[in-house]
Scaffold this motif. Structure first.
Motif, PDB file in Angstrom:
ATOM      1  N   THR A 176      10.178  40.157  20.711  1.00 35.11           N
ATOM      2  CA  THR A 176       9.809  39.123  21.678  1.00 35.11           C
ATOM      3  C   THR A 176       9.313  39.673  23.009  1.00 35.11           C
ATOM      4  O   THR A 176       8.862  38.913  23.849  1.00 35.11           O
ATOM      5  N   TRP A 177       9.417  40.971  23.204  1.00 26.62           N
ATOM      6  CA  TRP A 177       9.069  41.483  24.529  1.00 26.62           C
ATOM      7  C   TRP A 177       8.600  42.922  24.424  1.00 26.62           C
ATOM      8  O   TRP A 177       9.219  43.737  23.775  1.00 26.62           O
ATOM      9  N   GLU A 302      16.410  38.072  21.568  1.00 28.79           N
ATOM     10  CA  GLU A 302      15.875  37.277  20.474  1.00 28.79           C
ATOM     11  C   GLU A 302      15.785  35.791  20.819  1.00 28.79           C
ATOM     12  O   GLU A 302      15.154  35.025  20.090  1.00 28.79           O
ATOM     13  N   PHE A 303      16.394  35.376  21.902  1.00 29.32           N
ATOM     14  CA  PHE A 303      16.381  33.957  22.280  1.00 29.32           C
ATOM     15  C   PHE A 303      15.070  33.659  23.022  1.00 29.32           C
ATOM     16  O   PHE A 303      14.996  33.750  24.249  1.00 29.32           O
ATOM     17  N   SER A 304      14.049  33.313  22.264  1.00 25.42           N
ATOM     18  CA  SER A 304      12.718  33.160  22.879  1.00 25.42           C
ATOM     19  C   SER A 304      11.944  31.960  22.362  1.00 25.42           C
ATOM     20  O   SER A 304      10.764  31.809  22.678  1.00 25.42           O
ATOM     21  N   ASP A 305      12.605  31.094  21.563  1.00 27.02           N
ATOM     22  CA  ASP A 305      11.857  30.005  20.913  1.00 27.02           C
ATOM     23  C   ASP A 305      12.245  28.629  21.445  1.00 27.02           C
ATOM     24  O   ASP A 305      12.193  27.629  20.731  1.00 27.02           O
ATOM     25  N   TYR A 306      12.630  28.544  22.693  1.00 29.60           N
ATOM     26  CA  TYR A 306      12.951  27.252  23.298  1.00 29.60           C
ATOM     27  C   TYR A 306      11.674  26.418  23.372  1.00 29.60           C
ATOM     28  O   TYR A 306      10.655  26.867  23.900  1.00 29.60           O
ATOM     29  N   THR A 313       6.625  28.142  23.817  1.00 26.30           N
ATOM     30  CA  THR A 313       8.073  28.336  23.775  1.00 26.30           C
ATOM     31  C   THR A 313       8.499  29.167  24.972  1.00 26.30           C
ATOM     32  O   THR A 313       7.683  29.836  25.619  1.00 26.30           O
ATOM     33  N   GLY A 314       9.780  29.142  25.277  1.00 19.09           N
ATOM     34  CA  GLY A 314      10.283  29.863  26.434  1.00 19.09           C
ATOM     35  C   GLY A 314      11.552  30.619  26.120  1.00 19.09           C
ATOM     36  O   GLY A 314      12.177  30.434  25.068  1.00 19.09           O
ATOM     37  N   MET A 326      15.607  29.358  30.748  1.00 21.03           N
ATOM     38  CA  MET A 326      15.711  30.215  31.916  1.00 21.03           C
ATOM     39  C   MET A 326      14.727  29.779  32.995  1.00 21.03           C
ATOM     40  O   MET A 326      13.676  29.187  32.707  1.00 21.03           O
ATOM     41  N   GLN A 327      15.051  30.094  34.222  1.00 24.00           N
ATOM     42  CA  GLN A 327      14.147  29.751  35.326  1.00 24.00           C
ATOM     43  C   GLN A 327      12.791  30.408  35.124  1.00 24.00           C
ATOM     44  O   GLN A 327      11.757  29.786  35.314  1.00 24.00           O
TER      45      GLN A 327
END
Length: 357
Positions: A176-177, A302-306, A313-314, A326-327
């Motif tokens: 994701t990054w 891994e938390f990237s699919d908001y 996605t965020g 996240m902000q």
């Protein structure tokens, strides 16, 4: 050449464009004056290719007769400053590199990448990769050898784009990054500033808390931190008990830094939690901790699919099992406000002391 070589200045006229029509004599002048080539042939026939902004560029073919190097001068059209512009650029240095590539030394860390487009115009890059300080020094040493080889072959001013990439753990393993903060871009005719590259490498390792930190000396860490002036500190005076934030109230860490002036990475937050007694479980890549109000937070790259907006996605973290956007939803950094909300810690950064108020 590292910069576009302009024969005649492109000009702007209100919102319209003012471009230059180049003739064969202009190309000859360019080759003579800008490239300092005296014995050459400019071919009459030209080709067109679609350029970077969708405009069609005109390509002239030239032969450097003294060195038997065939190269190109490109009439490059591009949009800039609200007007259509054009200027002359060349692939001469890349064509020379192709001519001499078989005579270059064999390298362990550097590779030469050469390619041509449909108009036979050359592109080139020197690419190096490193994972630690020793490999970085090896890349710099091989760059020096490459520059010396260019000079020995008669081209001491050969200017080719060079990119040194830091193949860090995030880049290699987290989908994701991609962290490219310590990548170094230069040209082969630039001075190789190894200390400067190392300083940035140290800063990136501190920022993300990569394990390679253990290989740096105290002096290397101190020099990098002092240069970038981005230490993270904590003010332990309660907000309601102070009128304003004073510098003498801040305890700065010697080796913990902010990403920008008002945020910290996942790894930095993990390190702060460890030092401040929060006892996070897991690792800097994926961890849990209990916040100031008893809430349980879980943080992971891994938390990237908001589902932020339509197809966008965020990044998010979990609070008591529930996702919280996240902000900086387009990045995975925590703002100092988010850290304060979760932990109660009043973080500030050097040069931004008011940011913790």
């Amino acid at each position: 050449m590292k910069k576009k070589l302009i024969l005649l200045a492109a000009c702007a006229l209100f919102l319209g464009g003012c471009t230059t029509e180049y003739k064969k004599s202009d190309i000859e002048q360019f080759v003579t004056e800008e490239l300092q080539i005296r014995n050459y042939t400019v071919y009459v026939n030209t080709r067109e290719i679609e350029g970077e902004d969708g405009y069609h560029d005109e390509v002239w073919t030239v032969l450097d007769q003294a060195n038997n190097v065939k190269f190109h001068v490109i009439n490059d059209y591009h949009w800039g400053m609200e007007t259509l512009c054009n200027s002359l650029e060349t692939d001469y240095d890349k064509a020379v590199l192709n001519q001499i590539k078989q005579e270059l030394p064999k390298f362990d860390f550097l590779t030469v990448e050469l390619s041509q487009n449909e108009a036979m115009v050359w592109s080139a890059k020197i690419l190096g990769a490193y994972k630690d300080k020793e490999e970085l020094f090896s890349c710099c040493k091989e760059l020096e050898l490459l520059k010396r080889a260019f000079a020995d072959l008669g081209y001491p001013k050969l200017s080719i784009l060079c990119q040194l990439e830091y193949h860090n753990p995030l880049r290699e393993t987290i989908r994701t990054w991609e962290v490219d903060d310590a990548d170094h871009l230069s040209y082969t005719d630039d001075e190789i500033k190894q200390d400067e590259i190392l300083r940035r490498f140290v800063k990136t390792a501190l920022d993300y808390r990569f394990d390679v930190i253990d290989s740096f000396t105290e002096e290397e860490i101190a020099e990098s931190v002092a240069y970038y002036k981005n230490n993270v500190g904590i003010c332990r005076t309660k907000r309601e008990e102070r009128e304003k934030l004073n510098a003498n109230e801040i305890e700065y860490y010697d080796d913990i830094v902010s990403h920008y002036h008002n945020d910290v990475t996942y790894g930095t937050l993990y390190e702060i939690l460890l030092r401040e007694g929060f006892e996070p479980s897991g690792s800097a890549w994926h961890y849990q901790f209990t916040g100031q109000e008893g809430d349980v937070y879980e943080i992971s790259y891994e938390f990237s699919d908001y589902p932020y907006d339509h197809d966008i996605t965020g990044y998010y973290y979990l609070k008591n099992g529930e996702p919280v956007l996240m902000q900086y939803h387009y990045r995975n950094y925590f703002s100092l406000e988010e850290v304060r909300e979760m932990t109660g810690l009043d973080l500030v950064t050097k040069g931004q002391q008011g940011g913790g108020s």
